[in-house]
Design a protein around this motif. Structure first.
Motif, mmCIF file in Angstrom:
data_model
loop_
_atom_site.group_PDB
_atom_site.id
_atom_site.type_symbol
_atom_site.label_atom_id
_atom_site.label_comp_id
_atom_site.label_asym_id
_atom_site.label_seq_id
_atom_site.Cartn_x
_atom_site.Cartn_y
_atom_site.Cartn_z
ATOM 1 N N THR A 43 0.858 -1.187 0.000
ATOM 2 C CA THR A 43 0.000 0.000 0.000
ATOM 3 C C THR A 43 0.893 1.237 0.000
ATOM 4 O OG1 THR A 43 -1.789 -1.109 1.176
ATOM 5 C CG2 THR A 43 -1.759 1.291 1.274
ATOM 6 N N ALA A 44 0.623 2.168 -0.909
ATOM 7 C CA ALA A 44 1.333 3.449 -0.960
ATOM 8 C C ALA A 44 0.404 4.537 -0.439
ATOM 9 C CB ALA A 44 1.771 3.768 -2.385
ATOM 10 N N THR A 45 0.881 5.309 0.528
ATOM 11 C CA THR A 45 0.121 6.444 1.050
ATOM 12 C C THR A 45 0.953 7.700 0.853
ATOM 13 O OG1 THR A 45 -0.947 5.043 2.703
ATOM 14 C CG2 THR A 45 -1.032 7.421 3.072
ATOM 15 N N VAL A 46 0.386 8.675 0.155
ATOM 16 C CA VAL A 46 1.054 9.942 -0.114
ATOM 17 C C VAL A 46 0.289 11.014 0.647
ATOM 18 C CG1 VAL A 46 1.767 11.553 -1.911
ATOM 19 C CG2 VAL A 46 1.707 9.100 -2.385
ATOM 20 N N SER A 47 1.014 11.870 1.388
ATOM 21 C CA SER A 47 0.327 12.860 2.221
ATOM 22 C C SER A 47 1.115 14.164 2.311
ATOM 23 C CB SER A 47 0.097 12.290 3.629
ATOM 24 O OG SER A 47 1.333 11.970 4.232
ATOM 25 N N ASP A 48 0.427 15.202 2.763
ATOM 26 C CA ASP A 48 1.067 16.464 3.133
ATOM 27 C C ASP A 48 0.200 17.132 4.191
ATOM 28 O OD1 ASP A 48 -1.041 17.533 1.688
ATOM 29 O OD2 ASP A 48 0.192 18.701 0.309
ATOM 30 N N ASN A 49 0.645 18.292 4.656
ATOM 31 C CA ASN A 49 -0.067 18.961 5.745
ATOM 32 C C ASN A 49 -0.079 20.474 5.517
ATOM 33 O OD1 ASN A 49 -1.422 19.357 8.117
ATOM 34 N ND2 ASN A 49 0.328 18.977 9.451
ATOM 35 N N PRO A 50 -0.854 20.938 4.521
ATOM 36 C CA PRO A 50 -0.925 22.382 4.278
ATOM 37 C C PRO A 50 -1.729 23.073 5.377
ATOM 38 C CG PRO A 50 -2.494 21.249 2.889
ATOM 39 C CD PRO A 50 -1.727 20.181 3.626
ATOM 40 N N SER A 51 -1.811 24.413 5.323
ATOM 41 C CA SER A 51 -2.521 25.171 6.361
ATOM 42 C C SER A 51 -4.003 24.801 6.432
ATOM 43 C CB SER A 51 -2.364 26.674 6.113
ATOM 44 O OG SER A 51 -2.840 26.999 4.811
#
Length: 194
Positions: A100-108
């Motif tokens: 499983t590939a999980t791509v994430s980020d945390n913008p404002s």
């Protein structure tokens, strides 16, 4: 001449609407090239273990002529080595993975993530010096269903994180139970479908 150009343009739009046109491959889209995973292969008839690897990567500029209909990630493995084996490693090893590939980020605006899985990745390892070369990868295409979220992560919001996780099993003679398997990942390719 005008007629053939017009026909060509219409054909491109029709093929794009059917999802039959792909972008050129995006190399190493998730920053996984060269990252390593160590897997402790437990005692079993197939010497199984869990895998996990993390990478960070920056936003990309994607020139999208029309809105994509899909994004596929083609998994890549550079090489594999084994250590701590109780016996001489085998000449060839069959490997099966669920990934499983999980791509994430945390913008404002808050955290977001996109996920894709492949349940039957298979390849063959052939001993080469102190490591193994990888061949015949099948089933290694992961298709992201939450496309708009993935595109937002890839294009804006700052630094991104990719995680690959799953299980691996090996089949060989002798078996590799008790070994530590080190996987060096390739960058793989991302392909946008139109």
């Amino acid at each position: 001449m005008k007629k053939s150009k017009l026909l060509g343009g219409v054909l491109v739009l029709v093929l794009a609407a059917c999802g039959m046109i792909s972008s050129p491959p995006i190399e190493n889209p998730f920053g996984l090239a060269g990252q390593q995973t160590q897997v402790s292969l437990g005692p079993s008839s197939q010497a199984t273990g869990n895998l996990s690897v993390n990478a960070t990567f920056n936003d990309a500029t994607l020139n999208l002529p029309v809105t994509p209909t899909g994004f596929n990630y083609n998994l890549a493995v550079q090489n594999v080595s084994f250590s701590g084996c109780p016996s001489t490693p085998p000449q060839t090893v069959s490997v099966s993975m669920s990934v499983t590939a999980t791509v994430s980020d945390n913008p404002s605006s808050g955290p977001r993530s996109a996920t894709a899985s492949a349940s039957n990745v298979q390849f063959t390892l052939t001993q080469s010096g102190s490591g193994y070369t990888v061949s015949n990868i099948t089933g290694g295409t992961l298709s992201f269903s939450n496309l708009q979220t993935l595109l937002d992560i890839l294009q804006n919001g700052g630094q991104n994180t990719a995680n690959l996780s799953g299980t691996v099993s090996t089949t060989s003679n002798p078996d590799l139970a008790g070994c530590t398997m080190t996987i060096t990942w390739g960058g793989g390719q991302g392909v946008l479908k139109f």
